[in-house]
Design an enzyme around this catalytic site. Structure first.
Site, PDB file in Angstrom:
ATOM      1  CG  HIS A  44      19.369 168.408  -2.264  1.00 53.69           C
ATOM      2  ND1 HIS A  44      18.822 168.132  -1.041  1.00 53.69           N
ATOM      3  CD2 HIS A  44      20.302 167.463  -2.495  1.00 53.69           C
ATOM      4  CE1 HIS A  44      19.417 167.047  -0.554  1.00 53.69           C
ATOM      5  NE2 HIS A  44      20.314 166.625  -1.408  1.00 53.69           N
ATOM      6  NE  ARG A  63      15.795 163.600   3.098  1.00 59.66           N
ATOM      7  CZ  ARG A  63      15.786 163.575   1.774  1.00 59.66           C
ATOM      8  NH1 ARG A  63      14.840 162.905   1.151  1.00 59.66           N
ATOM      9  NH2 ARG A  63      16.713 164.197   1.088  1.00 59.66           N
TER      10      ARG A  63
END
Lengths: 354, 642
Positions: free
Chosen positions: B252, B272
């Site tokens: 990740h 994000r």
């Protein structure tokens, strides 16, 4: 804040042991479990300690830190003073195996004794239908990560080995409560079981278990107390007794939230919403506020309309209501005096200070 | 008389190693088939790493969008795995996961609900429709608890029938298996030790199910727990089974690297998506420098345009922070290597300066609380330090898709869950792991039971094998000249993290193999201080052997595969290569050394490949395969016309 810190850790096994002093490096941002890992990698490679996820999700690293039952992974070093000695000991309620590892098999034995979920006989897999508000009550208890901190802190067994036989502890009271509140569980005797077999009566609601719960489950308020109340109702209430003679148990029309169950695959949503000033409100923000101390600007929880039946009337008659005498206009779960943090009084002078 | 006569012995029909989702589901199935079943758990019962799964379990139940069905789920899974998946496993998984989820409700699970009272399903990356059955963000815990409680309920049945909870299914908690014992090419049992007492234990059983999870502990930054040392992978190898796809690890891009209390813990992509940006130590928003040509059309070129996208996605292009995971991870890697990283070796993920504290708390409540509670990091006030974290291994034991029986030259060995390979191809979709555990756990348990039924004679455990296992297990305690296991683990993690990490290069991989060979010598001489009672240093010393051999498999396979696909990114071969899609890399053990062979992927059945568009297949298939596909379509067209 990096530097050496004083740690006192209990080392030993069932034959005895004592606190040993360690000076160990502690870096900024670490938790107690990080420090224990560093000790293992340096001074004490055989220091026994359970852990798994290191993220507060598995409930393995339970220990007593400065006397308080905590999760090692969720106890930040920054919560201690810079020159404070940190003392780490194993859970007191369970027999020591070695160092910080205790024999928690007591809990697994009690788990095995608690009757399992009983699936409804006539509902096929895939046909289960439940409303979100109905599953949420049980879901709160299913958040339990089985760290057993509530078990170790419970004074009924903490220093009373002799009570262990007859007492399952808070973890298994909320298991019983969870099943009791499960919309489709086919058993109807969860509360009676808790009272008769699990030793619910030993609990005198000191709320220590709720205090230590890392998942913030309201073990006492939402689990134990409702179970106790209903048990009391059923046992001593002459009206309920009469009702149970007229209606067979299970067919008795119920109005309270925790016992509302239609016995079919599609139970209605919470019909008789408890309307109260205290724990029963569905306003979780207000509840969090209430917990964090006195808030003079707290909003009154929104009043909830009582559930009515098809004819628009309250589904109450003297014979079917589940307690003697008229219900409290403030809600059944409110006792007086109210705790100050639940009051909504704005003090004229303190107002200015905030 | 030998020392082995004093070892505690148990006789079972099926021994399940691992007590996570796959192991418990397998054990339930074996017990329901009437087999005497043992569950070996390295931790306490109910603590398995499955509890970490948050998102949910993918199953095409169609509760939220009725257009969902197994074919769509199958397509999504194959796409996610970049067509390297074992198609049969993906097919079975897509077909059977709804039943496995519904079955959990009969065990007492309480999933979140839709308005009409069905199991609610949520959207997730790579899934075309809302598909993940979930319980808030603690679905893994619900799954473990439900299976745990189902096992208890089976034990209660046995208590009523036989007077003992342990009559037909027993959990051996805090027990580690170090060796599988064979009789010829048949599994005869398993040897291990109780962690609590350090005493040895021997299981005699004709069928063993591996469900030990992954390998993440070989990496410095990982979201995995200490249990993830690749035990099942290594046990299978040593028993003569094979591993496939070991080069594929899921990283990740944004795991926390600081503070240490939350190192490795994932920062969800929605940070994000909700406005968080990545910055280097110069304070520069560096992702604009890393947009590859193929994506240039879809991604913004200026900060102004990128910032407009959050409120007006129709008229602006996406911010480059939202590039695919491997691109973001590569960019972070480059910045750190160029000396522009954060103090802890990551980069800064900043949402605090871009959104109001209120808004952050409202949109990312669990992120906010998690970091506040675990690390006292206030994400509304300061940037996070993030970097790639090792999350999941796609590779594992090569199994028969239908039965979970291991390939290679061993019989009676089965595998399910993360320890098995093939199902997820080169990259796993979020949500497919929980359903994978259930579908293949059930299958492995059932087939292990019927394998045990079909035997005419029980395989026998050889005394000398047990003696050898005892000797190997005690060796680290008896040496006092070797190195500390913790040092060796750190060195191994450094090699894997630095040289076989998320972005790989030929030179570094070759270097890694040299260093792993050196480590092998050192691990062979490891010594553990202290005694046998609950001694974590000794336990780690025994696990190291497994971590090492699995790391060698990963490094070798990563060096061999000259392309980038899913969880394997080669800087020197950045493109996906259709020829490599036809190949699985298979690891086997020859004596002590890992042997790598290439094996062709099974060919997808016509009705399954027919579910895809030609345009999509063209991205993955070779020209010959495409010609076959065209012929197939033409045939089908003719058949329709007749």
């Amino acid at each position: 804040m990096s530097g050496k810190r004083q740690f006192r850790i209990w080392r030993g096994d069932e034959s005895g042991g004592d606190l040993q002093d360690y000076m160990v490096e502690v870096n900024e941002g670490e938790v107690v479990l990080d420090v224990i890992h560093r000790l293992q990698a340096t001074d004490a490679p055989d220091l026994a300690c359970r852990w798994n996820c290191k993220a507060g999700k598995c409930g393995s690293c339970s220990m007593e830190i400065n006397g308080k039952p905590r999760l090692g992974c969720m106890t930040r070093m920054s919560t201690f003073g810079d020159d404070e000695t940190v003392t780490v000991t194993p859970l007191r309620t369970f027999p020591v195996i070695r160092d910080l590892v205790t024999d928690v098999s007591f809990n697994y034995e009690k788990a095995r004794e608690t009757p399992a979920f009983a699936p409804p006989a006539d509902v096929a897999p895939g046909d289960y239908r439940m409303q979100q508000v109905d599953v949420e009550r049980s879901q709160e208890f299913r958040k339990c990560i089985e760290c057993f901190l509530c078990q170790t802190v419970c004074h009924v067994i903490r220093d009373h080995e002799e009570n262990k036989q007859a007492f399952s502890g808070p973890r298994y009271f909320i298991r019983a409560a969870e099943l009791d509140m499960h919309p489709l569980d086919a058993r109807t005797d969860r509360k009676e079981y808790a009272q008769a077999e699990q030793g619910l009566g030993f609990c005198n609601i000191t709320k220590c278990c709720t205090e230590v719960c890392p998942e913030h489950i309201k073990i006492t308020d939402n689990g134990i107390i409702p179970m106790k109340e209903r048990v009391v109702d059923r046992r001593y209430d002459p009206l309920v007794w009469l009702g149970s003679k007229i209606f067979r148990r299970g067919e008795t029309p119920q109005t309270s939230v925790t016992t509302a169950r239609q016995g079919s695959a599609t139970p209605g949503s919470a019909r008789g919403g408890v309307h109260s000033h205290a724990g029963g409100s569905h306003d979780s923000r207000a509840e969090t506020q209430a917990q964090s101390g006195v808030n003079w600007h707290r909003e009154v929880p929104h009043p909830t309309a009582p559930a009515v039946d098809d004819r628009g009337k309250l589904p109450l008659t003297e014979l079917t209501f589940d307690r003697a005498a008229a219900p409290s206009p403030f809600g059944d779960d409110v006792t007086f005096p109210l705790p100050p943090e639940h009051l909504n009084f704005a003090h004229p002078e303190q107002d200015n200070k905030h | 008389m030998t020392t082995t006569t004093r070892i505690e012995r148990h006789h079972y029909d099926v021994v399940v190693i691992g007590a996570g989702g796959a192991g418990l589901r397998a054990a339930i199935e074996a017990r329901l088939a009437g087999k005497k079943t043992a569950i070996i758990s390295k931790s306490l019962f109910g603590k398995a790493h499955t509890v970490m799964a948050e998102g949910g379990a993918a199953a095409a139940m169609g509760n939220v969008n009725s257009r969902d069905n197994w074919q769509v789920h199958f397509r999504d899974t194959m796409r996610g795995g970049k067509f390297l998946n074992n198609f049969r496993m993906a097919e079975l998984h897509a077909k059977e996961s709804p039943q496995r989820i519904w079955e959990l409700e009969t065990y007492g699970a309480l999933f979140d609900r839709t308005k009409d009272g069905k199991i609610s399903q949520r959207n997730f990356g790579g899934h075309e429709y809302p598909r993940l059955a979930h319980v808030g963000d603690r679905t893994g815990l619900e799954l473990i608890r439900t299976l745990q409680q189902k096992i208890v309920s089976l034990q209660q049945e046995d208590q009523r029938e036989f007077g003992s909870y342990d009559a037909r299914i027993r959990v051996f908690s805090e027990t580690t298996i170090t060796e599988l014992l064979l009789d010829g090419d048949r599994v005869a049992g398993a040897f291990g030790y109780y962690r609590e007492s350090g005493e040895f234990i021997l299981f005699e059983a004709p069928a063993v199910v591996l469900a030990t999870g992954g390998v993440g502990r070989s990496y410095k930054v990982t979201s995995n727990s200490w249990e993830y040392t690749g035990d099942g992978h290594a046990l299978a190898l040593r028993a003569g089974a094979t591993l496939i796809n070991m080069e594929f690890l899921q990283f990740h891009p944004t795991g926390m690297v600081w503070p240490p209390s939350v190192k490795g813990i994932l920062v969800t992509e929605s940070v994000r998506g909700d406005g968080g940006v990545l910055k280097n130590s110069d304070g520069k928003r560096f992702m604009f420098d890393y947009v590859p040509d193929v994506f240039r059309k879809q991604y913004a070129e200026t900060e102004e345009e990128a910032d407009r996208w959050y409120t007006d996605p129709d008229n602006n292009r996406r911010p480059p922070e939202l590039l695919p995971r491997d691109e973001v991870a590569r960019a972070i890697n480059s910045e750190v290597k160029a000396g522009r990283g954060s103090p802890a070796g990551g980069v800064f993920l900043d949402i605090a300066s871009r959104r109001s504290a209120d808004e952050i708390r409202r949109r990312l409540p669990s992120m906010y609380h998690q970091f506040k509670e675990l690390a006292d990091v206030d994400i509304t006030a300061e940037p996070m330090e993030v970097g790639p974290t090792c999350h999941y291994v796609m590779g594992g034991v090569e199994v028969d898709p239908d039965s979970g029986a291991a390939f290679g030259h061993v019989r009676g060995l089965f595998a399910a869950g993360e320890v098995s390979g093939g199902m997820h191809g080169s990259n796993r979709l979020g949500g497919n792991s929980l359903s994978d555990l259930l579908v293949f756990g059930k299958r492995a348990g059932g087939h292990a039971a019927s394998y045990a039924d079909g035997l005419t004679a029980r395989p026998k455990v050889a005394v000398h094998e047990v003696e050898a296992a005892v000797e190997t297990a005690l060796a680290p305690l008896q040496r006092d000249t070797g190195e500390n296991p913790y040092t060796l683990q750190q060195d191994l993690q450094a090699v894997m993290g630095d040289l076989v990490g998320i972005i790989r290069r030929e030179g570094e991989l070759a270097d890694a193999l040299v260093r792993l060979a050196e480590l092998r010598e050192r691990v062979a001489k490891v010594s553990a201080a202290g005694g046998r009672r609950y001694n974590p240093g000794w336990h780690l010393a025994l696990d190291l052997r497994n971590m090492l051999v699995v790391s060698e498999c990963t490094a070798k396979a990563a060096l061999e595969r000259q392309e980038s696909r899913g969880g394997h990114t080669r800087e020197d071969y950045p493109a996906m290569e259709p020829k490599w899609r036809q190949v699985n890399l298979v690891c086997a053990l020859d004596g002590d050394t890992v042997q790598l062979t290439r094996k062709p992927l099974p060919k997808m059945r016509p009705e399954l490949i027919g579910l895809f568009d030609r345009a999509e297949l063209a991205k993955y298939l070779t020209d010959e395969e495409l010609a076959d596909f065209d012929a197939l379509v033409a045939d089908a067209g003719e058949a329709d016309n007749r």
